[in-house]
Every structure is written in structure tokens, then in C-alpha cells.
Design an enzyme around this catalytic site. Structure first.
Site, mmCIF file in Angstrom:
data_model
loop_
_atom_site.group_PDB
_atom_site.id
_atom_site.type_symbol
_atom_site.label_atom_id
_atom_site.label_comp_id
_atom_site.label_asym_id
_atom_site.label_seq_id
_atom_site.Cartn_x
_atom_site.Cartn_y
_atom_site.Cartn_z
ATOM 1 N N ASN A 111 0.866 -1.181 0.000
ATOM 2 C CA ASN A 111 0.000 0.000 0.000
ATOM 3 C C ASN A 111 0.906 1.235 0.000
ATOM 4 O OD1 ASN A 111 -1.813 2.034 0.507
ATOM 5 N ND2 ASN A 111 -2.283 1.404 2.611
ATOM 6 N N LYS A 142 0.080 4.223 -0.258
ATOM 7 C CA LYS A 142 -0.591 5.406 0.326
ATOM 8 C C LYS A 142 -0.376 6.621 -0.599
ATOM 9 C CE LYS A 142 0.097 3.360 4.822
ATOM 10 N NZ LYS A 142 0.024 3.528 6.272
ATOM 11 N N GLU A 195 -6.842 4.471 8.170
ATOM 12 C CA GLU A 195 -6.621 5.903 7.895
ATOM 13 C C GLU A 195 -7.863 6.517 7.250
ATOM 14 O OE1 GLU A 195 -2.926 5.493 5.758
ATOM 15 O OE2 GLU A 195 -1.913 4.953 7.629
ATOM 16 N N GLY A 200 2.672 1.961 10.870
ATOM 17 C CA GLY A 200 3.665 3.027 10.726
ATOM 18 C C GLY A 200 4.411 3.364 12.008
#
Ligand code: PEP
Length: 250
Positions: A12, A14, A101, A175
């Protein structure tokens, strides 16, 4: 990792990278993966604007492409949004829905996520449905009920192992460089598998990915768990060599 389920490693990206970096990274990975599919399925989820470019960059190999989100509706007055059919048209085969998120920043509920997963299915995409508890919920001993409720609310009726993958991503591990213990991952994946099997007629073929600070150095022990069928990788997917190290742990 059970041998009957083909492992899946998804990157991913992002909101990171421009066209040049994205294409270079995608081509690097496609070259490592080669034409013959490696032991596990490898997919890249770039920002929406790069889906078509990345899909073209990897089209002759074994790497597939996914979106990071889609709208629940097929079309209409939804400025700035992207439909599942648009992602499919651009070359995507997967789409992530319900990433924490998006649940946090865009206030997406389980119902919203379920509608997005249904839209993905309608467009022929495999939905990667994300679930995961916050640190406060885990500290309060609520990790299992929270995740079970998210699975119940976010995975649509009629989901099958062919159309749906579930990703367990504890929010506090994303993260942060922190990961749950192996026992904690095993416990949650086991509970998700049980819940899916109960609701979907004893079906045990769903792939359940772990996500949250996966790196080449910790992937092996996580992927060795019976109920872990791959990984959803954020930060480490931005470095082709590191991401490939995770793929090689399969
Ligand atoms: C993610 O955001 O899906 C994720 C797993 O991120 P990271 O690997 O950076 O923790």
C-alpha cells in the site's frame, strides 16, 4: 500459512511518490517477480492517479495492481471520488477498503466499508477489507470483540474467498515500528477465521493478511503462522528491495 490458500503480499503506497518513482519501483518488482508467479501473489496499490500507469508498467509479469479505496456508488455526483469500475477499467484487480486511515480521516463506518466492498465485487474487483483495534481498545481487553464486530459489519453477505480478503491491521502498529506479539496475531487471526467460517457456511478458504510495521526482518515469523495468509505492507512497500524481502519470506 496454510498451503491450501495462496499467500498474498500487498504493498500500500498510500499518498507517496510521483509517476517516475512509481514506475521505477513497479518495474523493479516486476523484474524480481518475473513472468512465472512466485510462491505468493504480489500486488501493488499505488495512489489512484498512478493505477493505470503502474498496471501498464507490470502488465507482462505476475504482479497485479489494486486501488487504495473506491466509492460505494457506480457513478454520479461525487466530486473527487473514484468508482470500482474506474479502477478495474484502469487495470486494477483488487481494492483496499476500510483502511484505518480512511475510517479515521473520512469517518467511514463498517456500513460504508461494506458498501464499498459490495461495489468492488460488482465491478469484478477483489476487496481487501481492513479491520483492526486501537491501542486503547487493546489495553481495555477489547481487541477481539472490536475486530469481530468490524468483520461482521464490513464484510458483505455473499463474500467468498475469491472476492474478498480480510486484512487485520491493529491501528497502533501501523507506521509505528511496533507489532503485536506472535501470540496476539495468532489469536486475532484465529478469531477472524472462525467468524468468517461461521457466517459463510463453514468456508475456511478466506485469506487473512496481517498489516502493521511488517518488514523483511519480521515477516518470516509472522507469515509462518497458520492463519496468516500474507501481509498488507505500508512503509516497507516503498522500497523495492525491502518489499521483495517480505515476498521472499513466503
Ligand atoms: C498500512 O498502512 O496498511 C500499513 C500496514 O502500514 P505500515 O506497514 O507502514 O505499518
Amino acid at each position: 500459512m496454510a498451503s491450501s490458500r495462496r499467500p498474498l503480499i500487498a504493498g500500500n503506497w498510500k499518498m507517496n511518490g510521483l509517476r517516475q518513482d512509481g514506475v521505477a519501483r513497479a518495474k523493479d518488482l516486476a523484474a524480481r517477480a518475473g513472468k512465472a508467479a512466485p510462491k505468493c501473489e504480489v500486488i501493488l496499490c499505488p495512489p489512484a492517479i498512478l493505477v493505470q500507469t503502474v498496471a501498464e508498467a507490470v502488465k507482462d509479469g505476475s504482479v497485479a495492481v489494486g486501488g487504495q479505496d473506491c466509492h460505494a456508488k457506480a457513478s454520479g455526483a461525487h466530486t473527487g471520488d473514484i468508482s470500482a469500475a474506474m479502477l478495474a477499467d484502469a487495470g486494477a484487480r483488487y481494492v483496499i477498503v476500510g483502511h484505518s486511515e480512511r475510517r479515521a480521516a473520512h469517518h467511514e463506518s463498517d456500513g460504508d466499508v461494506r458498501a464499498k466492498a459490495q461495489a468492488a465485487h460488482g465491478a469484478g474487483l477483489v476487496a481487501i477489507v481492513c479491520v483492526g483495534e486501537s491501542e486503547a481498545q487493546r489495553d481495555a481487553g477489547q481487541a477481539l470483540p472490536v475486530v469481530e464486530a468490524q468483520v461482521a459489519g464490513s464484510v458483505p453477505d455473499g463474500a467468498t474467498p475469491k472476492t474478498t480478503v480480510v486484512a487485520y491491521e491493529p491501528i497502533w502498529a501501523i507506521g509505528t515500528g511496533r507489532t503485536p506479539t506472535i501470540e496476539q496475531i495468532a489469536e486475532v487471526h484465529g478469531a477472524i477465521r472462525k467468524a468468517l467460517a461461521k457466517r459463510h457456511g463453514g468456508e475456511t478458504g478466506f485469506r487473512i493478511l496481517y498489516g502493521g510495521s511488517v518488514k523483511a526482518s519480521n515477516a518470516k515469523s509472522i507469515l509462518a503462522l497458520d492463519d496468516v495468509d500474507g501481509a498488507l505492507v505500508g512503509g516497507a512497500s516503498l522500497d523495492a528491495a525491502e518489499f521483495w524481502g517480505i515476498v521472499e519470506s513466503c
